[in-house]
Design a protein around this motif. Structure first.
Motif, short mmCIF file in Angstrom:
data_model
loop_
_atom_site.label_atom_id
_atom_site.label_comp_id
_atom_site.label_asym_id
_atom_site.label_seq_id
_atom_site.Cartn_x
_atom_site.Cartn_y
_atom_site.Cartn_z
N ASN A 81 8.10 -1.41 9.41
CA ASN A 81 8.34 -1.67 11.10
C ASN A 81 6.97 -1.30 11.89
O ASN A 81 6.74 -0.31 11.98
N LEU A 82 6.40 -2.56 12.15
CA LEU A 82 5.28 -2.53 12.98
C LEU A 82 5.23 -1.61 14.22
O LEU A 82 4.20 -0.61 14.65
N PRO A 83 6.15 -1.76 15.11
CA PRO A 83 6.17 -1.01 16.29
C PRO A 83 6.54 0.45 15.98
O PRO A 83 5.75 1.29 16.75
N GLU A 89 1.35 6.23 14.63
CA GLU A 89 -0.16 6.72 14.80
C GLU A 89 -0.38 7.16 15.93
O GLU A 89 -1.34 7.89 16.23
N LEU A 90 0.10 6.50 17.04
CA LEU A 90 -0.16 7.10 18.47
C LEU A 90 -0.12 8.42 18.69
O LEU A 90 -0.70 9.08 19.37
N ARG A 177 -3.64 1.56 8.93
CA ARG A 177 -2.54 1.27 8.03
C ARG A 177 -1.59 0.05 8.90
O ARG A 177 -1.14 -0.80 8.47
N LEU A 178 -1.42 0.27 10.10
CA LEU A 178 -0.86 -0.83 11.26
C LEU A 178 -1.49 -2.07 10.94
O LEU A 178 -0.82 -3.01 10.84
N ARG A 179 -3.11 -2.18 10.89
CA ARG A 179 -3.56 -3.31 10.74
C ARG A 179 -3.22 -4.04 9.34
O ARG A 179 -2.88 -5.41 9.33
N ARG A 183 -1.19 -7.69 8.67
CA ARG A 183 -1.65 -8.73 7.64
C ARG A 183 -0.85 -9.09 6.85
O ARG A 183 -0.65 -10.30 6.39
N ASN A 184 0.08 -8.22 6.15
CA ASN A 184 0.93 -8.33 5.09
C ASN A 184 2.42 -8.59 5.50
O ASN A 184 3.18 -8.82 4.63
N ALA A 185 2.61 -8.88 6.95
CA ALA A 185 3.85 -9.03 7.43
C ALA A 185 4.79 -10.19 6.61
O ALA A 185 3.98 -11.18 6.75
N HIS A 186 6.04 -10.08 6.13
CA HIS A 186 6.60 -11.08 5.51
C HIS A 186 7.00 -12.23 6.53
O HIS A 186 7.22 -13.42 6.17
N GLY A 187 7.55 -11.67 7.55
CA GLY A 187 8.24 -12.46 8.47
C GLY A 187 7.41 -13.10 9.56
O GLY A 187 6.67 -12.21 10.42
#
Length: 441
Positions: A81-83, A89-90, A177-179, A183-187
């Motif tokens: 989950n990117l968000p 990380e924030l 790690r977020l980046r 890059r590898n997001a499936h959807g």
């Protein structure tokens, strides 16, 4: 020796009587001040220990985007989950400062079209002070869009409405790690940015095939919310003629609940208190405390919208908002001049049912926009066009619901489905347009 025993017995008796009288006094004091003690118990833990955690749970970007080969895509990955990763990380960053660097529309569009940045968006503006733990200020930086750059030394914040760009500098940050997740997001869904009244909206450019999800739900009882909001004593109740029950702690604090047989789930908590002219972040922080006080599940509950003095929250499933009751959010806190109103739905999404293959095909956002213009909505008043879930009851079980994806449109500060807007009387839409024009003058 005998006199000493008698003196000791007298002192013991006197002490026992004193303790007994003191316990009666304290019991009476607590009973007549139940509201005060309940308030201290329920709010001190929020303000002192867990406010920051709750803010980070509720205020999470709801969408993420990046460019690939010149095309902008909405990113989604069920496992990464990117968000949430961004918020995680924030929390570990150390801020050096925030500076306003531009209010130019041209430079803002250049930033929007920068193919090297990862974009994360909130559904409406939020305050930087929510995350930096600084004191709320009237002129705080407000933004909706986050631009994560290739550098860990800084990122950009964007306010779509005013074209303002802020640069946030860090002494310590790591978004690597977020980046990688991005890059590898499936959807990946192809989208484009379209300027609407309140800012840039993401439009889907191809027919979308969306899953229909099913959930087992749980409805909290009246007594649960009475206990959470009032405590357990000094509560009186009176029945309304129209199928509503009103619980009152006193003249200033009330909770209105629907009759259990009505199958309605909309509750209204009201509390009379003088309101000051507060900043955006102050209202958002105050609403956080009320949401926490309700005791609803905060796992999927997210900040959704701000309209005037109202702040609303809604459930998000797979990155998509859920309207539990037609077009109303899960929680809406409204700060009036002399009163705070908390309208909420008592349904909790509990257990997801394994996906059974049901799908819905939705048109492009552009086609939806044309339809809205044809039914009489003014383009100048259309604020958002999104895909959201509408709840449908499953006939096989009482507490089983289906989440069906459809388009929702925000116009004239109102959320309605495309079907609802299409049924609106053109004369009523014209009156709405006139009313908004007067309000904005």
């Amino acid at each position: 020796m005998k006199s000493k025993l008698k003196l000791g017995d007298f002192i013991l008796l006197l002490g026992t009587v004193a303790v007994f009288l003191l316990s009666i006094f304290l019991w009476i004091f607590i009973m007549v001040n139940d509201q005060y003690f309940s308030h201290v118990e329920q709010t001190s833990s929020v303000t002192e220990h867990s406010r920051s955690r709750i803010v980070y749970n509720l205020y999470i970007p709801t969408s993420s985007y990046s460019y690939q080969n010149g095309q902008l895509y909405r990113l989604y990955d069920a496992k990464k989950n990117l968000p949430i990763e961004f918020i995680r990380e924030l929390k570990n960053t150390k801020y050096q400062g925030v500076e306003k660097i531009s209010t130019s529309p041209k430079k803002y569009e250049q930033l929007l079209n920068n193919h090297d940045n990862l974009q994360l968006t909130f559904p409406n503006e939020v305050s930087m002070n929510l995350f930096t733990k600084t004191s709320p200020q009237k002129n705080e930086p407000k933004f909706r869009r986050v631009f994560v750059t290739a550098s860990d030394r800084y990122l950009y914040l964007g306010n779509d409405r005013t074209y303002t760009i802020y640069r946030v500098n860090f002494t310590k940050a790591d978004f690597s790690r977020l980046r990688k997740y991005a890059r590898n997001a499936h959807g990946r869904s192809p989208v484009e940015l379209v300027r609407l009244k309140d800012g840039y909206e993401v439009f889907y450019t191809k027919l979308g095939h969306w899953r229909v999800y099913s959930y087992l739900t749980n409805s909290q009882t009246d007594s649960y919310f009475v206990s959470r909001l009032f405590g357990t004593s000094n509560v009186t109740s009176s029945s309304n003629k129209k199928g509503w029950t009103t619980y009152a702690l006193n003249y200033y604090t009330k909770l209105r609940v629907p009759d259990a047989k009505s199958k309605h789930h909309n509750f209204l908590y009201s509390r009379y208190e003088k309101q000051k002219s507060e900043s955006t972040s102050k209202r958002q922080l105050d609403s956080v405390e009320y949401v926490h006080k309700l005791g609803l599940s905060e796992q999927d509950l997210r900040y959704f919208d701000t309209v005037g003095n109202s702040v609303s929250y809604i459930n998000y499933i797979e990155g998509i908002p859920v309207f539990l009751d037609s077009h109303n959010p899960q929680v809406k806190a409204t700060f009036l001049q002399d009163e705070v109103e908390l309208a909420f739905n008592n349904i909790d999404l509990q257990i997801p049912i394994p996906f059974d293959g049901q799908m819905r095909t939705l048109p492009t956002s552009g086609e939806v926009m044309k339809k809205m213009l044809n039914v009489g909505l003014k383009r100048s008043e259309i604020q958002r066009v999104i895909v959201a879930y509408r709840v449908e009851q499953d006939n096989t079980r009482n507490n089983l619901i289906n989440l069906v994806p459809i388009y929702y449109v925000k116009a004239y500060n109102q959320w309605k489905s495309v079907v609802e807007w299409a049924k609106q009387d053109p004369n009523a839409l014209a009156k709405l347009h006139q009313a908004m024009a007067k309000e904005e003058k």
